[in-house]
Each structure stands twice: as structure tokens, then as C-alpha cells.
Scaffold this motif. Structure first.
Motif, PDB file in Angstrom:
ATOM      1  N   ASP A 241       0.970  -1.316  -0.126  1.00  0.00           N
ATOM      2  CA  ASP A 241       0.097  -0.161   0.217  1.00  0.00           C
ATOM      3  C   ASP A 241       0.987   1.485   0.013  1.00  0.00           C
ATOM      4  N   THR A 242       1.864   1.081   0.426  1.00  0.00           N
ATOM      5  CA  THR A 242       3.009   2.297   0.748  1.00  0.00           C
ATOM      6  C   THR A 242       4.013   1.772  -0.152  1.00  0.00           C
ATOM      7  N   PRO A 243       5.013   2.582  -1.070  1.00  0.00           N
ATOM      8  CA  PRO A 243       6.005   3.305  -1.268  1.00  0.00           C
ATOM      9  C   PRO A 243       7.314   2.012  -0.903  1.00  0.00           C
ATOM     10  N   GLY A 244       7.358   1.273  -1.420  1.00  0.00           N
ATOM     11  CA  GLY A 244       8.798   0.362  -1.095  1.00  0.00           C
ATOM     12  C   GLY A 244       8.606  -0.730  -0.395  1.00  0.00           C
ATOM     13  N   ALA A 245       6.522  -1.116   0.374  1.00  0.00           N
ATOM     14  CA  ALA A 245       6.226  -1.923   0.734  1.00  0.00           C
ATOM     15  C   ALA A 245       5.833  -3.611   0.072  1.00  0.00           C
ATOM     16  N   ASP A 246       5.902  -4.491   1.294  1.00  0.00           N
ATOM     17  CA  ASP A 246       5.929  -5.426   0.585  1.00  0.00           C
ATOM     18  C   ASP A 246       4.519  -6.405   0.327  1.00  0.00           C
ATOM     19  N   PRO A 247       4.370  -6.899  -1.201  1.00  0.00           N
ATOM     20  CA  PRO A 247       3.332  -7.429  -1.460  1.00  0.00           C
ATOM     21  C   PRO A 247       2.859  -8.587  -1.230  1.00  0.00           C
ATOM     22  N   TYR A 248       1.488  -8.788  -1.282  1.00  0.00           N
ATOM     23  CA  TYR A 248       1.174 -10.283  -1.069  1.00  0.00           C
ATOM     24  C   TYR A 248       1.992 -11.133  -0.907  1.00  0.00           C
TER      25      TYR A 248
END
Length: 138
Positions: free
Chosen positions: A38-45
Motif C-alpha cells: 500500500d505504501t512506497p517500498g512496502a512488501d506485496p502479498y
């Protein structure tokens, strides 16, 4: 000693339950194959995995299959250049889920075939029980 037909039914039912869980997890992976952070650089699923194990049924003495763990895949995430994405880092790269659709489709097919095989075991056991009842009526 437990009835072999009852043991067969319990084993098949446990296999169906385990494969049903596996199908649910595969479906979740497929549904989230494009879910980024959801945020810049955040891990995906993160892809989920299913681990099976054996458990002894005290009544029948049969080894039943069960799901021992629903874990996560440790594979690395792929990054794609997509600077317009809200999940893009300062360089414009977005981490993508570690879900491989080919792997998920193979897992789904294997789980489906295992489920169907267990249904056939139940059908055969039911047929044997019905034949035995018919013999007793004669």
C-alpha cells in the motif's frame, strides 16, 4: 481391529479435507497474484504454502492426512519499473508478489485430482457396503 471399510472412508474423507484446504490456499494465491504493497517500498502479498502430515486415528488405527501448517513462501519478490504506482519506491520500482501462476495452476490441478481420487474411494466403499447389505437380505 476396526472395519477396513470404515478406515477407508475416514482416510478418504481426511484426504478430501486436506485437498480442500489446499484448493482454498491456491485460490487465495491466485486472487492476490497482483496485490502490491500500500505504501512506497512496502512488501506485496506473500504466497502461501500448505504442508501435509499424518495423524493416527485412535479408533480405526488408520493414518489420516491433515494440514500441519499453512506457511509462506520464502522466494524473493520480483521488482518491476512502474513509477506511477503508489507502491513504487524512490527509484520507481514496485515489488511484485512471489506468486507464479503456472505453479498455482499445477497445484490446483493436482489438488483437484487428489480430491477426485478420494471421492472414488468413497464411492467404491459405499458400493461394497450396499452389496453386503443386499447379500444379507437374500
Amino acid at each position: 481391529m476396526a472395519d477396513p471399510l470404515v478406515s477407508s472412508l475416514k482416510i478418504a474423507a481426511s484426504g478430501m479435507e486436506a485437498q480442500s484446504t489446499r484448493l482454498r490456499v491456491v485460490s487465495e494465491n491466485v486472487a492476490n497474484a497482483e496485490t502490491t504493497g500500500d505504501t512506497p517500498g512496502a512488501d506485496p502479498y506473500v504466497r502461501k504454502t500448505v504442508t501435509f502430515g499424518a495423524t493416527l486415528d485412535e479408533v480405526t488405527g488408520a493414518n489420516l492426512v491433515r494440514v500441519t501448517d499453512i506457511g509462506t513462501d520464502k522466494a524473493d519478490f520480483e521488482s518491476t519499473y512502474d513509477p506511477g504506482n503508489p507502491a513504487a519506491d524512490e527509484n520507481g520500482y514496485v515489488k511484485r508478489p512471489n506468486v507464479n501462476m503456472l505453479t498455482e495452476m499445477m497445484d490446483m490441478r493436482e489438488a483437484n485430482r487428489s480430491y477426485e481420487a478420494n471421492i472414488q474411494v468413497i464411492k467404491q466403499a459405499r458400493e461394497i457396503i450396499n452389496m453386503t447389505i443386499d447379500l444379507l437380505r437374500s
